[in-house]
Design an enzyme around this catalytic site. Structure first.
Site, PDB file in Angstrom:
ATOM      1  N   HIS A   1      37.707  43.447  33.696  1.00  0.00           N
ATOM      2  CA  HIS A   1      36.789  44.580  33.717  1.00  0.00           C
ATOM      3  C   HIS A   1      36.748  45.216  35.102  1.00  0.00           C
ATOM      4  CE1 HIS A   1      35.481  41.522  30.771  1.00  0.00           C
ATOM      5  NE2 HIS A   1      35.300  42.569  29.981  1.00  0.00           N
TER       6      HIS A   1
ATOM      7  N   HIS B   1      29.476  37.467  37.849  1.00  0.00           N
ATOM      8  CA  HIS B   1      30.127  38.315  38.855  1.00  0.00           C
ATOM      9  C   HIS B   1      29.153  39.173  39.651  1.00  0.00           C
ATOM     10  CE1 HIS B   1      34.507  39.851  39.555  1.00  0.00           C
ATOM     11  NE2 HIS B   1      33.902  39.497  40.667  1.00  0.00           N
TER      12      HIS B   1
ATOM     13  N   ASP C   1      40.319  40.872  37.508  1.00  0.00           N
ATOM     14  CA  ASP C   1      39.271  40.907  36.487  1.00  0.00           C
ATOM     15  C   ASP C   1      39.756  41.721  35.287  1.00  0.00           C
ATOM     16  OD1 ASP C   1      36.824  41.116  35.095  1.00  0.00           O
ATOM     17  OD2 ASP C   1      35.671  41.463  36.917  1.00  0.00           O
TER      18      ASP C   1
ATOM     19  N   ASP D   1      33.816  46.444  36.556  1.00  0.00           N
ATOM     20  CA  ASP D   1      32.527  46.179  37.209  1.00  0.00           C
ATOM     21  C   ASP D   1      32.139  47.347  38.106  1.00  0.00           C
ATOM     22  OD1 ASP D   1      32.599  43.824  35.835  1.00  0.00           O
ATOM     23  OD2 ASP D   1      32.996  42.551  37.573  1.00  0.00           O
TER      24      ASP D   1
ATOM     25  N   GLU E   1      32.431  33.448  36.787  1.00  0.00           N
ATOM     26  CA  GLU E   1      32.371  33.527  35.329  1.00  0.00           C
ATOM     27  C   GLU E   1      32.961  32.314  34.610  1.00  0.00           C
ATOM     28  OE1 GLU E   1      30.647  35.790  33.732  1.00  0.00           O
ATOM     29  OE2 GLU E   1      30.399  37.424  35.189  1.00  0.00           O
TER      30      GLU E   1
ATOM     31  N   ASP F   1      37.898  35.765  33.541  1.00  0.00           N
ATOM     32  CA  ASP F   1      38.301  36.511  32.349  1.00  0.00           C
ATOM     33  C   ASP F   1      39.471  37.450  32.624  1.00  0.00           C
ATOM     34  OD1 ASP F   1      37.344  39.018  33.307  1.00  0.00           O
ATOM     35  OD2 ASP F   1      35.433  38.800  32.282  1.00  0.00           O
TER      36      ASP F   1
ATOM     37  N   ASP G   1      37.624  36.874  38.802  1.00  0.00           N
ATOM     38  CA  ASP G   1      36.887  36.611  37.563  1.00  0.00           C
ATOM     39  C   ASP G   1      37.836  35.903  36.598  1.00  0.00           C
ATOM     40  OD1 ASP G   1      35.689  36.883  34.959  1.00  0.00           O
ATOM     41  OD2 ASP G   1      34.492  38.557  35.717  1.00  0.00           O
TER      42      ASP G   1
ATOM     43  N   HIS H   1      26.260  42.140  36.315  1.00  0.00           N
ATOM     44  CA  HIS H   1      27.610  41.687  36.667  1.00  0.00           C
ATOM     45  C   HIS H   1      28.657  42.777  36.434  1.00  0.00           C
ATOM     46  CE1 HIS H   1      29.060  39.875  32.514  1.00  0.00           C
ATOM     47  NE2 HIS H   1      28.507  41.052  32.374  1.00  0.00           N
TER      48      HIS H   1
END
Length: 301
Positions: free
Chosen positions: A128, A104, A126, A130, A275, A232, A230, A143
């Site tokens: 997360h 990412h 995402d 980031d 990712e 994830d 992303d 990332h």
């Protein structure tokens, strides 16, 4: 897209220097092997695969760490600078730049390129945030800094990449599927008033309502929306091939519905899908899911 079949430029970014584990540099090839181009052409799009962002002079040795606070920073900046130019040129030619990764950290380049000639909002799908900087990062993995950099926070070589900073404004950002935030990220979200929708919010409100709210934020006062997706953000049961899986994510069917709503809005002007890690995948499920999400964005059932 909603009104016209704008031609698509596919740009591979075989990068895993920004991640905590090896493997997602193979992501672009895995997504290509999952018949991305053929599927988009079946939907009626003109698609040109521009190959990969040039990696000449980039040291891809993930063991050679130059800084514990921003690992492989110079090489990540080098490839992102080239990526930003490719994205900007694609957009200037009236095409849709679609970057496939790769970790990412590549979003630093895609957002910089997309924002070169227009004001954009960002939908960040995402697990997360980031939103770390070199002052707050617990890992030193770049990332986890890419959205912060686009907002003008972080190392100058990231924030200044591609020209003016910040590239985007916090009121034009919406995070979706977020369920793992570091303390520094939570603080920045509070200070900037960034809106995020956790996977719990998605279950409570429904994915279509969440996307409508996110679109309203990202498109209000902008000339287009960049989607940063992303893998994830999905639940690991649907996307096992990611380096930082977090349980309780958005299910694939809901994510496809989200992409369909985004595509129908006609506001998405660029995207990156990141990712995908074939080294951790099971029977190419994550690469296949990535292609399904991209096709849903472009109106293929």
């Amino acid at each position: 897209m909603k009104s016209t079949h704008r031609p698509i430029d596919v740009i591979g970014v075989p990068l895993d220097l920004g991640a905590g584990c090896k493997g997602c540099r193979m992501g672009p090839d895995a997504v290509r092997c999952a018949e991305l181009t053929a599927r988009l052409r079946q939907a009626g799009y003109e698609v040109k695969d521009l190959g990969n962002a040039p990696a000449d002079g980039v040291d891809m040795d993930t063991s050679a760490i130059d800084s514990e606070k921003a690992k492989h920073l110079l090489d990540i900046v080098r490839i992102n600078r080239r990526l930003s130019r490719m994205v900007a040129a694609s957009a200037a030619n009236g095409r849709f730049p679609l970057a496939i990764g790769g970790d990412h950290s590549l979003a630093v380049g895609t957002i910089a390129g997309s924002a070169r000639h227009r004001r954009i909002g960002v939908i960040w799908f995402d697990a997360h945030g980031d939103l770390n900087t070199i002052q707050t990062t617990p890992s030193g993995n770049v990332h986890g800094m890419s959205l912060a950099a686009a907002l003008g926070y972080g190392h100058p070589s990231l924030t200044r990449l591609g020209g003016r900073q910040p590239k985007i404004r916090p009121e034009h950002v919406a995070l979706i599927g977020t369920r793992s935030l570091d303390a520094g990220e939570e603080d920045l979200i509070r200070r900037l008033g960034i809106r995020y929708f956790s996977s719990r919010d998605v279950k409570r409100l429904g994915i279509e309502e969440v996307i409508r709210c996110a679109l309203e934020l990202a498109s209000n006062g902008t000339e287009g929306v960049h989607l940063s997706l992303d893998m994830d953000g999905l639940d690991p049961s649907d996307a096992p091939g990611v380096g930082t899986p977090v349980s309780g994510g958005i299910r694939l069917q809901d994510a496809k519905q989200a992409m369909a709503v985004l595509g129908e809005s006609g506001t998405v002007v660029s995207a990156d899908i990141v990712e995908v890690n074939p080294a951790l995948d099971l029977r190419s499920r994550t690469a296949t899911a990535a292609v399904e999400l991209i096709c849903a964005l472009f109106g293929q059932k």
